[in-house]
Design an enzyme around this catalytic site. Structure first.
Site, PDB file in Angstrom:
ATOM      1  NE  ARG A  18      41.949  36.580  35.910  1.00 46.33           N
ATOM      2  CZ  ARG A  18      40.958  37.223  35.347  1.00 46.33           C
ATOM      3  NH1 ARG A  18      39.713  36.905  35.662  1.00 46.33           N
ATOM      4  NH2 ARG A  18      41.167  38.180  34.489  1.00 46.33           N
ATOM      5  CG  HIS A  64      37.591  39.510  39.367  1.00 42.50           C
ATOM      6  ND1 HIS A  64      37.303  40.830  39.100  1.00 42.50           N
ATOM      7  CD2 HIS A  64      37.932  38.961  38.182  1.00 42.50           C
ATOM      8  CE1 HIS A  64      37.497  41.056  37.807  1.00 42.50           C
ATOM      9  NE2 HIS A  64      37.849  39.944  37.223  1.00 42.50           N
TER      10      HIS A  64
END
Lengths: 254, 637
Positions: B330, B401
């Site tokens: 990510r 996130h």
């Protein structure tokens, strides 16, 4: 391509469960059509706050349509006009400038109002407490692949398990029935081999609890299925009824 | 002070078994005498409360939502990892352990991560037994997919709703214990303080969010599973109520806060489209299995995507990382997206987006196959953006996130305050400086189902505690403090709404402490945060009263804590003079613009101790010792 609209809102305001509520009218101008419905209420609330007024109370959390916390009746329809959509995923592009939008809380005896649009849905938790589980303690489960389950059954169970417990089914039913909610949970477990041993007990206990909590009966109006944001099928109610009758007839649990 | 992680001795693969044997057991007849408070009902909290009650402990379980079924774990889409090796593709406990340690850029403890990989298989067994409808193959066996940077297919999933299904499983188990009378639920309660007596965590003070009443609860141990603080960025993929308050209160009561600067920016979210925006929506990164990420080769190319020929598209991840391609971790994917947009190649109205294109996958597998895999995600995307991903590529951009930082815990998941256990996203433990996809669900459930049931027993019988009730002066003090603070918030009576101030805080952090950081920017951010905090306490406008269902007051309390916590985050980022995982400092990068670690000086956990509102926090370092893996430069080429 951004477009803004002006709308009129008639929103149910009620201080708490003990006092009478009523509609109040608000004007919201310059609302971007890319806003979600809840973001539109945020904008109204910011203005109410700045004007020294009490902002509108409404439940919400994930804002991506999965937690089941939000919900209101919009122009007579639970979660608004879009099919298969929670209120937080409804966008203002489905409304036009000049529209009047009526917003009310879920209305059901089993869901008392807390404030404005927020209601108490703990009755749903009580239905699950009555039997919405498979009795397995942590530890000692067999290998996950020990019992094959056909893809078709797994998918059907998943269809039922997709329920988010928002309460739209109850709010849209003329009888305020919780049968879609209860039927979905009973179905999920009844379909799976892991859930079979307790299927009869579960059906009896959950249905009885549902009745005890003042939810009404299913009148086959099918409003729940239409308004369910996860499009849970009423075939789950039929399956629940079969499980319930089977359980009633079976001597093992009588 | 030397932090003791209490890692058991012996070979890595034997540590957990050995430790479980050495931990003292609680006599079954005595378990009922112990009261345990569990705060939070997500995957960690729900599974812990259920499992502890199954053992016979008496559990009080608190949550801010109206029902325990709504905790934000429910929104996890992609899946849960386990080292089952059902696909015969070379997976093993060791490989899952190694991938997780490496993915975290060698900033997590070997022993914790290995235990996580070990128990991962039991989680899947247990969840199937609970009736969780995982995806299956035609033959009836469980289906797997490869996910978020893994080269093996070890991810189990239930459509795009894996978090929901796992959470509902834990919720079911929890409700079964409510039926058994061993769990008492306290929904719509917000933890506002931790009560510490004789150095031990002995209870909490909560606000009843309907009546406004301040309630005290005493216990033998407190288990906090209160999630992460990504909402410090204002816009994030977290639920609106996700906050730092509970963990920050515990920090102020003496629990150390570890690695607050490890904040994960997820690469595949729907881009921001207006100032009114209240949250960002994640598009599961499973989409990167079939979607191809690209931008136009020429900066400023504003043609619609379908009119840009193949030769003029830059599939930058595939080009730069031939072996991992679109599946790089990510942090790597996020930074590269930002880099492309910074070059002027961003797409969409704002220029802050890149394409995620399914054209080739649809051509290869057919629309039906793609719909079966991602149908609900495509539908969600279309609902939000009014654009159909079957026809035009999705637009995505990174968003805050998940946070790897959290309260410091030892191998037993106990903080430095005896009796305070911290699990799930709220602790700092297993993901190092970057979390891999499908690992959060694994960690939450590992902590709750398979770790705390053992380690809490060791604490309960291993340490003497005086009898304590809520009449103890420490509870009275906490109630007094909490009440005063609420009254103070309601009496500011300024001119700016709390959301407006929160939005500004988010801008500061996103700009100076987001995907990349610099010392100069961090210094600036710290000053801006201090100023904004000053403004909050003079100019915030919090309507309503304390004895009411008052959502504005709830938010005000959380934002007040974010304004203090944000400074700690920035201090930690400043002090970590290296880049690692999600913490990327511009000054420390390889020639290929990857995070460049400094293992000599920063191979440690940074645990911060609160020293007072006007005093700088004190840094304690827990050195990370790697005996089983070699520290390498991460490379996904």
């Amino acid at each position: 391509m951004t477009k803004n609209i002006d709308i009129t809102l008639k929103i149910w305001r009620q201080k708490n469960a003990d006092v009478k509520g009523g509609f109040e009218t608000y004007h919201a101008s310059n609302i971007s059509i890319d806003m979600s419905f809840l973001e539109m209420i945020d904008v109204v609330n910011e203005q109410l706050t700045l004007d020294g007024k009490d902002p509108i109370a409404f439940d919400h959390d994930c804002r991506e349509g999965i937690c089941g916390m939000c919900g209101a009746v919009v122009n007579g329809r639970a979660h608004g006009p879009e099919k298969g959509t929670t209120l937080c995923q409804l966008h203002m592009r489905h409304f036009s400038s000049g529209d009047t939008i009526v917003i009310e809380p879920w209305r059901a005896k089993a869901f008392p109002i807390i404030k404005d649009l927020a209601v108490d849905r703990s009755a749903f938790d009580q239905i699950i407490v009555a039997g919405g589980y498979i009795s397995v303690n942590t530890g000692g489960a067999p290998d996950a692949n020990a019992i094959p389950i056909s893809q078709e059954i797994a998918e059907k169970a998943m269809d039922a398990a997709a329920c988010i417990g928002c309460g739209a089914c109850v709010a849209s039913c003329p009888n305020a029935s919780a049968m879609l909610f209860t039927g979905a949970k009973i179905s999920q477990f009844a379909l799976l081999p892991q859930g079979r041993p307790e299927a009869a007990l579960r059906a009896l206990a959950m249905v009885r609890k549902m009745d005890e909590l003042c939810f009404g009966n299913c009148g086959n109006e099918r409003e729940c299925e239409v308004e369910c944001p996860k499009e849970i099928s009423i075939s789950n109610i039929a399956r629940m009824n079969r499980e319930f009758f089977k359980a009633g007839l079976g001597s093992a649990v009588m | 002070m030397q932090l003791d992680a209490k890692i058991p001795s012996g070979p890595l693969s034997d540590k957990w078994d050995k430790h479980r044997f050495e931990l003292k057991l609680v006599n079954p007849a005595n378990k009922r005498k112990y009261n345990i408070i569990v705060v939070g009902t997500g995957l960690a909290g729900g599974s812990a409360a259920a499992s502890l009650a199954e053992l016979g402990y008496y559990v009080k379980n608190f949550c801010v939502q109206d029902s325990p079924r709504r905790a934000h774990s429910i929104a996890a889409q992609g899946g849960i990892n386990a080292a089952k090796n059902y696909q015969n593709d070379g997976d093993s406990i060791w490989r899952l352990f190694y991938d997780t340690i490496k993915g975290g850029d060698f900033r997590a403890r070997e022993a914790n991560v290995h235990r996580l990989a070990q128990v991962s298989n039991h989680i899947i067994d247990h969840c199937v037994a609970q009736g969780i409808p995982f995806a299956r193959e035609y033959g009836g066996l469980l289906s797997n997919r490869s996910f978020g940077g893994a080269q093996v297919s070890r991810t189990f999933y239930a459509r795009g709703q894996t978090g929901q299904q796992l959470l509902l499983g834990a919720y079911s188990a929890l409700m079964r214990q409510v039926a058994a009378g061993l769990v008492t639920l306290f929904p719509r309660r917000e933890m506002l303080d931790l009560v510490v007596i004789n150095g031990q965590a002995r209870g909490i003070v909560v606000r009843n969010m309907i009546t406004g009443e301040i309630e005290s609860h005493a216990a033998d141990a407190v288990v906090m599973c209160t999630g992460g603080y990504a909402n410090v960025f204002y816009l994030s993929t977290n639920a609106m109520a996700s906050n730092v308050s509970a963990t920050f209160r515990a920090y102020k009561k003496g629990a150390f806060f570890a690695n607050p600067c490890y904040t994960q920016i997820h690469p595949t979210c729907i881009p921001v489209h207006g100032t009114y925006q209240s949250k960002l929506t994640l598009m599961s990164e499973s989409l990167r299995n079939d979607g191809r990420v690209w931008v136009p080769k020429t900066p400023g190319d504003k043609r619609p995507p379908n009119q840009i020929p193949e030769s003029e598209r830059d599939y930058y991840l595939e080009n730069k990382y031939p072996s991992f391609g679109n599946l790089v971790p990510r942090d790597v994917a996020s930074r590269n997206a930002k880099a492309q947009c910074d070059l002027g190649k961003g797409v969409g109205e704002t220029g802050f987006a890149v394409y995620l294109d399914f054209k080739d996958a649809i051509k290869r597998d057919g629309k039906d196959v793609i719909a079966q895999k991602y149908g609900n995600l495509f539908q969600m995307y279309e609902k939000i953006t009014a654009s159909n991903p079957y026809e035009a590529p999705m637009m995505i951009y990174p968003a805050s996130h998940y946070v790897m930082g959290g309260l410091w815990v030892d191998y037993n998941l106990m903080s430095n305050l005896p009796g305070l256990f911290v699990m799930g996203e709220a602790n700092f433990s297993d993901h190092g400086a970057n979390r891999l996809g499908a690992s959060a669900l694994m960690q939450g459930l590992a902590d709750g189902y398979f770790v705390i049931p053992y380690t809490i027993g060791g604490y309960l019988v291993g340490m003497d505690r005086p009898e304590v009730t809520t009449d103890h002066p420490a509870f009275k003090d906490a109630v007094h403090y909490v009440t005063e603070r609420i009254n103070k918030l309601l009496s500011i009576n300024g001119k700016r709404t709390v959301d407006d101030i929160h939005r500004q805080l988010g801008h500061i952090l996103w700009e100076y402490c987001g995907m990349s950081r610099s010392e100069e920017g961090l210094l600036k951010a710290r000053k801006l945060i201090q100023e904004l905090r000053g403004e909050f306490w003079e100019n915030a406008l919090v309507p309503g009263s304390s004895e009411d269902f008052n959502q504005s007051l709830e938010r005000a309390g959380r934002v007040a804590d974010f304004l203090e916590f944000a400074e700690l985050l920035v201090i930690d980022a400043f002090e970590r003079k290296e880049s690692c995982g999600a913490h990327f400092n511009d000054a420390y990068q390889t020639e290929e613009n990857e995070a460049k670690r400094d293992d000599e000086n920063f191979c440690h956990v940074a645990a911060w101790e609160y020293k007072g509102d006007d005093t700088a926090p004190e840094l304690h370092k827990e050195p990370l010792v790697f005996e089983n893996v070699e520290l390498t430069q991460r490379s996904y080429k």
